[in-house]
Design a protein around this motif. Structure first.
Motif, PDB file in Angstrom:
ATOM      1  N   HIS A 107      19.426 -27.635  -2.343  1.00 54.55           N
ATOM      2  CA  HIS A 107      17.760 -29.104  -2.769  1.00 54.55           C
ATOM      3  C   HIS A 107      19.143 -29.929  -1.848  1.00 54.55           C
ATOM      4  O   HIS A 107      18.562 -30.743  -1.379  1.00 54.55           O
ATOM      5  CB  HIS A 107      17.742 -29.529  -4.249  1.00 54.55           C
ATOM      6  CG  HIS A 107      17.153 -30.784  -4.188  1.00 54.55           C
ATOM      7  ND1 HIS A 107      16.294 -31.052  -3.380  1.00 54.55           N
ATOM      8  CD2 HIS A 107      18.183 -32.025  -4.507  1.00 54.55           C
ATOM      9  CE1 HIS A 107      15.829 -32.102  -3.919  1.00 54.55           C
ATOM     10  NE2 HIS A 107      16.534 -33.212  -4.174  1.00 54.55           N
ATOM     11  N   LYS A 108      20.228 -29.862  -2.167  1.00 54.09           N
ATOM     12  CA  LYS A 108      21.600 -30.370  -1.530  1.00 54.09           C
ATOM     13  C   LYS A 108      21.303 -30.703  -0.145  1.00 54.09           C
ATOM     14  O   LYS A 108      20.698 -31.457   1.001  1.00 54.09           O
ATOM     15  CB  LYS A 108      23.308 -30.694  -1.940  1.00 54.09           C
ATOM     16  CG  LYS A 108      23.888 -31.565  -1.310  1.00 54.09           C
ATOM     17  CD  LYS A 108      25.649 -31.007  -1.644  1.00 54.09           C
ATOM     18  CE  LYS A 108      26.473 -31.496  -1.229  1.00 54.09           C
ATOM     19  NZ  LYS A 108      26.500 -31.176  -0.300  1.00 54.09           N
TER      20      LYS A 108
ATOM     21  N   ALA B 279      11.982 -30.670  -5.365  1.00 55.74           N
ATOM     22  CA  ALA B 279      13.087 -30.038  -5.102  1.00 55.74           C
ATOM     23  C   ALA B 279      12.578 -29.202  -5.769  1.00 55.74           C
ATOM     24  O   ALA B 279      11.877 -28.727  -6.639  1.00 55.74           O
ATOM     25  CB  ALA B 279      14.206 -30.448  -6.512  1.00 55.74           C
TER      26      ALA B 279
ATOM     27  N   ARG C 106      17.628 -31.312   2.013  1.00 57.12           N
ATOM     28  CA  ARG C 106      18.003 -32.636   1.654  1.00 57.12           C
ATOM     29  C   ARG C 106      18.652 -33.726   2.742  1.00 57.12           C
ATOM     30  O   ARG C 106      18.429 -34.304   3.634  1.00 57.12           O
ATOM     31  CB  ARG C 106      18.307 -33.200   0.162  1.00 57.12           C
ATOM     32  CG  ARG C 106      18.104 -34.789  -0.065  1.00 57.12           C
ATOM     33  CD  ARG C 106      18.341 -35.336  -0.857  1.00 57.12           C
ATOM     34  NE  ARG C 106      19.748 -35.157  -0.964  1.00 57.12           N
ATOM     35  CZ  ARG C 106      20.630 -36.037  -1.613  1.00 57.12           C
ATOM     36  NH1 ARG C 106      19.909 -37.232  -2.116  1.00 57.12           N
ATOM     37  NH2 ARG C 106      22.150 -35.870  -1.797  1.00 57.12           N
ATOM     38  N   GLU C 107      20.429 -33.385   3.114  1.00 55.86           N
ATOM     39  CA  GLU C 107      20.700 -33.218   3.914  1.00 55.86           C
ATOM     40  C   GLU C 107      21.267 -33.135   5.607  1.00 55.86           C
ATOM     41  O   GLU C 107      21.226 -34.352   6.669  1.00 55.86           O
ATOM     42  CB  GLU C 107      22.219 -33.121   3.472  1.00 55.86           C
ATOM     43  CG  GLU C 107      22.553 -33.750   2.109  1.00 55.86           C
ATOM     44  CD  GLU C 107      24.006 -33.654   1.491  1.00 55.86           C
ATOM     45  OE1 GLU C 107      24.606 -32.972   2.294  1.00 55.86           O
ATOM     46  OE2 GLU C 107      24.445 -34.079   0.471  1.00 55.86           O
TER      47      GLU C 107
ATOM     48  N   SER D  86      10.496 -36.168  -6.253  1.00 55.02           N
ATOM     49  CA  SER D  86      11.241 -35.188  -5.801  1.00 55.02           C
ATOM     50  C   SER D  86      10.661 -34.032  -5.589  1.00 55.02           C
ATOM     51  O   SER D  86       9.298 -33.977  -6.393  1.00 55.02           O
ATOM     52  CB  SER D  86      12.898 -35.144  -6.247  1.00 55.02           C
ATOM     53  OG  SER D  86      13.660 -33.251  -6.365  1.00 55.02           O
TER      54      SER D  86
ATOM     55  N   ASP E 291      18.500 -38.000  -6.004  1.00 55.73           N
ATOM     56  CA  ASP E 291      16.910 -37.654  -5.447  1.00 55.73           C
ATOM     57  C   ASP E 291      17.702 -35.787  -6.727  1.00 55.73           C
ATOM     58  O   ASP E 291      17.705 -34.589  -5.659  1.00 55.73           O
ATOM     59  CB  ASP E 291      17.133 -37.311  -4.024  1.00 55.73           C
ATOM     60  CG  ASP E 291      16.161 -36.385  -3.571  1.00 55.73           C
ATOM     61  OD1 ASP E 291      15.103 -36.445  -4.053  1.00 55.73           O
ATOM     62  OD2 ASP E 291      16.015 -36.141  -2.544  1.00 55.73           O
TER      63      ASP E 291
ATOM     64  N   THR F  53      23.154 -34.538  -7.423  1.00 55.34           N
ATOM     65  CA  THR F  53      22.229 -35.123  -6.430  1.00 55.34           C
ATOM     66  C   THR F  53      21.204 -36.309  -7.190  1.00 55.34           C
ATOM     67  O   THR F  53      20.539 -36.301  -7.414  1.00 55.34           O
ATOM     68  CB  THR F  53      21.096 -34.577  -5.335  1.00 55.34           C
ATOM     69  OG1 THR F  53      20.052 -34.002  -5.838  1.00 55.34           O
ATOM     70  CG2 THR F  53      22.410 -34.327  -4.170  1.00 55.34           C
TER      71      THR F  53
ATOM     72  N   GLN G 131      15.643 -31.243   6.438  1.00 55.94           N
ATOM     73  CA  GLN G 131      14.784 -31.938   6.536  1.00 55.94           C
ATOM     74  C   GLN G 131      15.157 -33.070   7.408  1.00 55.94           C
ATOM     75  O   GLN G 131      13.817 -33.464   8.378  1.00 55.94           O
ATOM     76  CB  GLN G 131      14.848 -33.158   5.392  1.00 55.94           C
ATOM     77  CG  GLN G 131      14.321 -32.260   4.083  1.00 55.94           C
ATOM     78  CD  GLN G 131      13.909 -33.368   2.245  1.00 55.94           C
ATOM     79  OE1 GLN G 131      14.153 -34.858   2.648  1.00 55.94           O
ATOM     80  NE2 GLN G 131      13.008 -33.047   1.572  1.00 55.94           N
TER      81      GLN G 131
END
Length: 382
Positions: free
Chosen positions: A230-231, A4, A234-235, A2, A320, A317, A238
């Motif tokens: 981070h969520k 994060a 990531r979702e 990760s 990850d 999460t 990215q």
């Protein structure tokens, strides 16, 4: 591995609390979601694992169980709207169509007798919530809840317009709208319902009371931005998708790195947390018993959001892991006003309640942070 962003401890002067029946409330919220079919099957399966009933139990640790249950079900319903319609659905990129859909839902809340969206799961869930709000609240509280729902709907349409354009709002604009699209104002009437009181209109209209409620919303929403970063990246981030939070706003408009934006955002929320505590203390000295209860309830809302934010799988999460704090700080990163025009008046209200404090320059400009600099080490906090 990760990558994060590491969120450090944030200031938490309010002790934690949770309703003794939180596990039962959480189970019933999950059952309610399944019974009404809130969201797509995949979304619903995610939501029922996120301890949303426990979140409501943290907000109302001493509230009537029936109202805590309504709040848990309602928060899950809100995520059904926010995640399902706005962020993951096609309507999130069509502000006009989203507006029409939300206005139909609002009509259901205002006129549950109307034969509108009779087969729609979100509408059926909303009818159930509306009936229970009216059962446990006064007519005034029910109206306040519907009015706040309207504000929330308007704010997510605003966000959809930025999502469609791929634009990032200025910090002042973002701050103003975040106080609504964070869905905190729709919770406020339930604070009163849960304890069987209703603020007098003249108390609710006091500048200090309005400022305290808005400051609580600010802290809750900034915390949510920190914990959900981070969520969201990531979702969506990215893969080139759209996401919006205070860290992105500060990166985009102030040219900050992600780490610098994190430091700035924590400094802002800590200073508003200090202000919130000062406002509550000043108002409690002169307020009615109902107002003192309301201020206590606001504090539980703030702290409950923090505790849920660092423990719910919605933000941790596990597949990850987000680098969220495991504890909180007893010391704020700074004190004094935050230089955001739409909220600067909060400190003027505090001065009117307590007398001028040495937190302003003669021109009223923002002073540098007082206290420790936010580091990038793990430790502490929706």
């Amino acid at each position: 591995m990760s990558t994060a962003l590491i969120v450090p401890p944030t200031y938490a002067p309010i002790p934690p609390a949770i309703h003794p029946l939180h596990a039962d409330i959480d189970a019933r919220t999950a059952a309610w979601a399944h019974a009404f079919g809130i969201g797509s099957p995949g979304l619903r399966e995610r939501l029922v694992t996120q301890e949303i009933g426990s979140f409501a139990s943290r907000i109302l640790p001493s509230g009537r169980t029936e109202v805590v249950q309504v709040l848990g079900d309602f928060v899950l319903w809100l995520f059904g709207v926010d995640d399902g319609l706005c962020e993951e659905g096609d309507l999130g990129l069509a502000p006009g169509a989203l507006n029409a859909a939300l206005q139909h839902l609002l009509w259901v809340a205002e006129h549950p007798e109307a034969a509108v969206l009779t087969d729609d799961p979100l509408a059926r869930g909303l009818r159930d919530l509306r009936a229970r709000v009216a059962e446990y609240g006064t007519a005034g509280q029910t109206k306040a809840w519907i009015d706040a729902l309207r504000e929330y709907f308007l704010s997510v349409i605003w966000e959809a317009s930025h999502r469609t354009a791929g634009s990032v709002p200025e910090l002042d604009d973002y701050t103003l709208m975040r106080l609504y699209d964070g869905a905190t104002t729709v919770v406020l009437p339930m604070l009163e319902m849960a304890h069987g009181y209703e603020l007098r209109p003249e108390e609710r209209a006091l500048p200090g009371v309005r400022a305290a409620a808005q400051a609580a919303s600010f802290v809750i929403c900034w915390d949510n931005d920190l914990f959900s970063y981070h969520k969201e990246v990531r979702e969506r981030g990215q893969t080139g998708g759209y996401y919006l939070n205070v860290i992105r706003v500060l990166e985009h408009h102030r040219g900050l790195t992600t780490s610098q934006a994190l430091t700035e955002a924590i400094g802002q929320r800590d200073r508003v947390m200090v202000l919130f505590q000062q406002l509550c203390e000043a108002l409690a000295e002169q307020g009615s018993p109902q107002l003192r209860q309301y201020l206590t309830d606001l504090g539980h809302f703030v702290r409950g959001s923090m505790d849920w934010g660092i423990t719910s799988v919605r933000y941790t999460t596990p597949d990850d892991p987000a680098a969220l704090p495991a504890r909180f700080s007893a010391t704020p990163t700074g004190t004094g006003p935050v230089n955001i025009p739409s909220i600067a008046w909060w400190w003027d209200v505090l001065d009117a309640l307590t007398g001028p404090a040495p937190h302003r320059s003669p021109q009223g400009a923002e002073l540098p942070l007082v206290g420790a600099r936010v580091g990038a080490t793990k430790g502490s906090s929706w």
